[in-house]
Write an enzyme that holds these catalytic residues in place. Sequence first.
Site, PDB file in Angstrom:
ATOM      1  N   ASP A  61       0.858  -1.185   0.000  1.00 42.63           N
ATOM      2  CA  ASP A  61       0.000   0.000   0.000  1.00 42.63           C
ATOM      3  C   ASP A  61       0.894   1.235   0.000  1.00 42.63           C
ATOM      4  O   ASP A  61       1.634   1.485   0.953  1.00 42.63           O
ATOM      5  CB  ASP A  61      -0.913  -0.002   1.234  1.00 42.63           C
ATOM      6  CG  ASP A  61      -1.853   1.192   1.245  1.00 42.63           C
ATOM      7  OD1 ASP A  61      -1.802   2.035   0.316  1.00 42.63           O
ATOM      8  OD2 ASP A  61      -2.656   1.288   2.200  1.00 42.63           O
ATOM      9  N   TYR A 152      -3.186  16.875  -6.007  1.00 39.40           N
ATOM     10  CA  TYR A 152      -2.523  16.114  -7.073  1.00 39.40           C
ATOM     11  C   TYR A 152      -1.421  16.954  -7.717  1.00 39.40           C
ATOM     12  O   TYR A 152      -0.285  16.491  -7.881  1.00 39.40           O
ATOM     13  CB  TYR A 152      -3.572  15.701  -8.107  1.00 39.40           C
ATOM     14  CG  TYR A 152      -3.044  14.852  -9.232  1.00 39.40           C
ATOM     15  CD1 TYR A 152      -2.856  13.486  -9.066  1.00 39.40           C
ATOM     16  CD2 TYR A 152      -2.722  15.419 -10.465  1.00 39.40           C
ATOM     17  CE1 TYR A 152      -2.365  12.703 -10.095  1.00 39.40           C
ATOM     18  CE2 TYR A 152      -2.232  14.645 -11.500  1.00 39.40           C
ATOM     19  CZ  TYR A 152      -2.061  13.283 -11.314  1.00 39.40           C
ATOM     20  OH  TYR A 152      -1.569  12.511 -12.343  1.00 39.40           O
ATOM     21  N   LYS A 156       2.615  16.166  -7.458  1.00 42.35           N
ATOM     22  CA  LYS A 156       3.388  15.917  -8.683  1.00 42.35           C
ATOM     23  C   LYS A 156       4.492  16.952  -8.861  1.00 42.35           C
ATOM     24  O   LYS A 156       5.554  16.640  -9.435  1.00 42.35           O
ATOM     25  CB  LYS A 156       2.454  15.885  -9.891  1.00 42.35           C
ATOM     26  CG  LYS A 156       1.474  14.705  -9.886  1.00 42.35           C
ATOM     27  CD  LYS A 156       2.205  13.371  -9.897  1.00 42.35           C
ATOM     28  CE  LYS A 156       1.270  12.191 -10.131  1.00 42.35           C
ATOM     29  NZ  LYS A 156       1.994  10.900 -10.118  1.00 42.35           N
TER      30      LYS A 156
HETATM   31  N1  LIG Z   1      -3.624   8.772 -17.015  1.00 43.48           N
HETATM   32  C1  LIG Z   1      -3.251  10.039 -17.101  1.00 43.48           C
HETATM   33  O1  LIG Z   1      -3.867  10.833 -17.825  1.00 43.48           O
HETATM   34  C2  LIG Z   1      -2.054  10.523 -16.325  1.00 43.48           C
HETATM   35  C3  LIG Z   1      -1.554  11.802 -16.597  1.00 43.48           C
HETATM   36  C4  LIG Z   1      -0.452  12.271 -15.897  1.00 43.48           C
HETATM   37  C5  LIG Z   1       0.143  11.475 -14.935  1.00 43.48           C
HETATM   38  N2  LIG Z   1      -0.362  10.238 -14.681  1.00 43.48           N
HETATM   39  C6  LIG Z   1       0.301   9.444 -13.647  1.00 43.48           C
HETATM   40  O2  LIG Z   1       0.678   8.194 -14.177  1.00 43.48           O
HETATM   41  C7  LIG Z   1       0.686   7.216 -13.130  1.00 43.48           C
HETATM   42  C8  LIG Z   1      -0.115   6.006 -13.564  1.00 43.48           C
HETATM   43  O3  LIG Z   1      -1.438   6.416 -13.822  1.00 43.48           O
HETATM   44  P1  LIG Z   1      -2.459   5.570 -14.711  1.00 43.48           P
HETATM   45  O4  LIG Z   1      -3.116   6.524 -15.623  1.00 43.48           O
HETATM   46  O5  LIG Z   1      -1.806   4.349 -15.243  1.00 43.48           O
HETATM   47  O6  LIG Z   1      -3.547   5.205 -13.596  1.00 43.48           O
HETATM   48  P2  LIG Z   1      -4.175   3.802 -13.170  1.00 43.48           P
HETATM   49  O7  LIG Z   1      -5.246   4.164 -12.200  1.00 43.48           O
HETATM   50  O8  LIG Z   1      -4.514   2.984 -14.362  1.00 43.48           O
HETATM   51  O9  LIG Z   1      -2.961   3.092 -12.418  1.00 43.48           O
HETATM   52  C9  LIG Z   1      -2.523   3.506 -11.148  1.00 43.48           C
HETATM   53  C10 LIG Z   1      -2.053   2.276 -10.411  1.00 43.48           C
HETATM   54  O10 LIG Z   1      -1.581   2.693  -9.113  1.00 43.48           O
HETATM   55  C11 LIG Z   1      -2.069   1.746  -8.168  1.00 43.48           C
HETATM   56  N3  LIG Z   1      -2.223   2.358  -6.858  1.00 43.48           N
HETATM   57  C12 LIG Z   1      -3.046   3.366  -6.541  1.00 43.48           C
HETATM   58  N4  LIG Z   1      -3.003   3.584  -5.210  1.00 43.48           N
HETATM   59  C13 LIG Z   1      -2.124   2.689  -4.700  1.00 43.48           C
HETATM   60  C14 LIG Z   1      -1.680   2.400  -3.384  1.00 43.48           C
HETATM   61  N5  LIG Z   1      -2.133   3.071  -2.322  1.00 43.48           N
HETATM   62  N6  LIG Z   1      -0.768   1.419  -3.224  1.00 43.48           N
HETATM   63  C15 LIG Z   1      -0.307   0.722  -4.289  1.00 43.48           C
HETATM   64  N7  LIG Z   1      -0.717   0.913  -5.555  1.00 43.48           N
HETATM   65  C16 LIG Z   1      -1.623   1.913  -5.753  1.00 43.48           C
HETATM   66  C17 LIG Z   1      -3.427   1.326  -8.699  1.00 43.48           C
HETATM   67  O11 LIG Z   1      -3.857   0.084  -8.144  1.00 43.48           O
HETATM   68  C18 LIG Z   1      -3.191   1.258 -10.188  1.00 43.48           C
HETATM   69  O12 LIG Z   1      -2.802  -0.027 -10.610  1.00 43.48           O
HETATM   70  C19 LIG Z   1       0.121   7.917 -11.893  1.00 43.48           C
HETATM   71  O13 LIG Z   1       1.186   8.335 -11.060  1.00 43.48           O
HETATM   72  C20 LIG Z   1      -0.590   9.119 -12.458  1.00 43.48           C
HETATM   73  O14 LIG Z   1      -0.682  10.173 -11.546  1.00 43.48           O
HETATM   74  C21 LIG Z   1      -1.444   9.738 -15.350  1.00 43.48           C
END
Ligand SMILES: NC(=O)c1ccc[n+]([C@@H]2O[C@H](COP(=O)([O-])OP(=O)(O)OC[C@H]3O[C@@H](n4cnc5c(N)ncnc54)[C@H](O)[C@@H]3O)[C@@H](O)[C@H]2O)c1
Length: 250
Positions: A61, A152, A156
């Site tokens: 976690d 957020y 970041k």
């Molecule tokens: N999707 C976008 O548009 C976007 C844009 C900019 C940045 N990001 C960043 O990219 C990264 C991945 O995002 P994504 O779009 O693949 O999202 P996603 O929700 O598909 O994946 C996020 C993953 O993090 C895991 N997670 C969340 N909380 C957790 C916890 N407490 N402990 C362990 N695991 C945990 C989730 O289970 C999930 O598998 C993130 O850091 C997000 O902030 C995403």
Amino acid sequence: MKGRLAGRIILVTGAAGGIGRATAERLAAEGAVPVLADRDRAGLETVRAALGGDVVALDYDAADAAASASLVDRTLAVHGRLDAACNIAGIYARSHFAEMAIDDWNRVIAVNLTSVFAICRRAIEPLKESRGSIVNTSSIAALDGLPYAAAYAVAKAGVIALTQTIAAEFAAAGIRANAICPGGVRTPMGGAAPLPGADPELALRRSRLPGLDGFGDPADIAAAFAYLVSDDARYVSGSVLTVDGAQRLM
Ligand SMILES: NC(=O)c1ccc[n+]([C@@H]2O[C@H](COP(=O)([O-])OP(=O)(O)OC[C@H]3O[C@@H](n4cnc5c(N)ncnc54)[C@H](O)[C@@H]3O)[C@@H](O)[C@H]2O)c1
């Protein structure tokens, strides 16, 4: 084993999610041995099974800093070395600024920033040995702020400062550290619906990506991770790489 990353042991958090899974798959395709970490056990198992071989999956976690740091120890216990850490796990919490609950703020900072700090700190010694690298996931939200997502955006932005500090402090030790700032990516997180009452003009501006119907694919971000952990990026450290189809500039 062939490939740009042949035999490298690379910790990938958020590996059950959109960008994390795509990154683990891309690293494996280039010859690396990813160590998958996430809180989503079922999702982890799906990715582990898809990758096959002796890929290890670790549940944890990210809200727990000690559990986050222990991912490094668990990786060392299995593989005896660590060549890179790709910190991708994250959560997105939206609310109107004046209504944001302090618990939501704290949780976003814990998962998106403190956990990354804890993993990086524990990874320093093994990365000194391997002359390895860190790639942390920020966001274009860190660069300009993001309405309805203050915690957020702040977390970041902290990830960028953390990454650059590590890059500067450990350059002489041979450790590289870089941050990736994705724009909108087609994942469960990236596809979140707009808030009631949120500014529709802003949503529209954020969605205008040429040729990509407003979103990039997880594989677009995975390619950046693979580059930054590879020797092709051996002179790249402390950088902030936007992968957003110029979304930020529009
Ligand atoms: N999707 C976008 O548009 C976007 C844009 C900019 C940045 N990001 C960043 O990219 C990264 C991945 O995002 P994504 O779009 O693949 O999202 P996603 O929700 O598909 O994946 C996020 C993953 O993090 C895991 N997670 C969340 N909380 C957790 C916890 N407490 N402990 C362990 N695991 C945990 C989730 O289970 C999930 O598998 C993130 O850091 C997000 O902030 C995403």
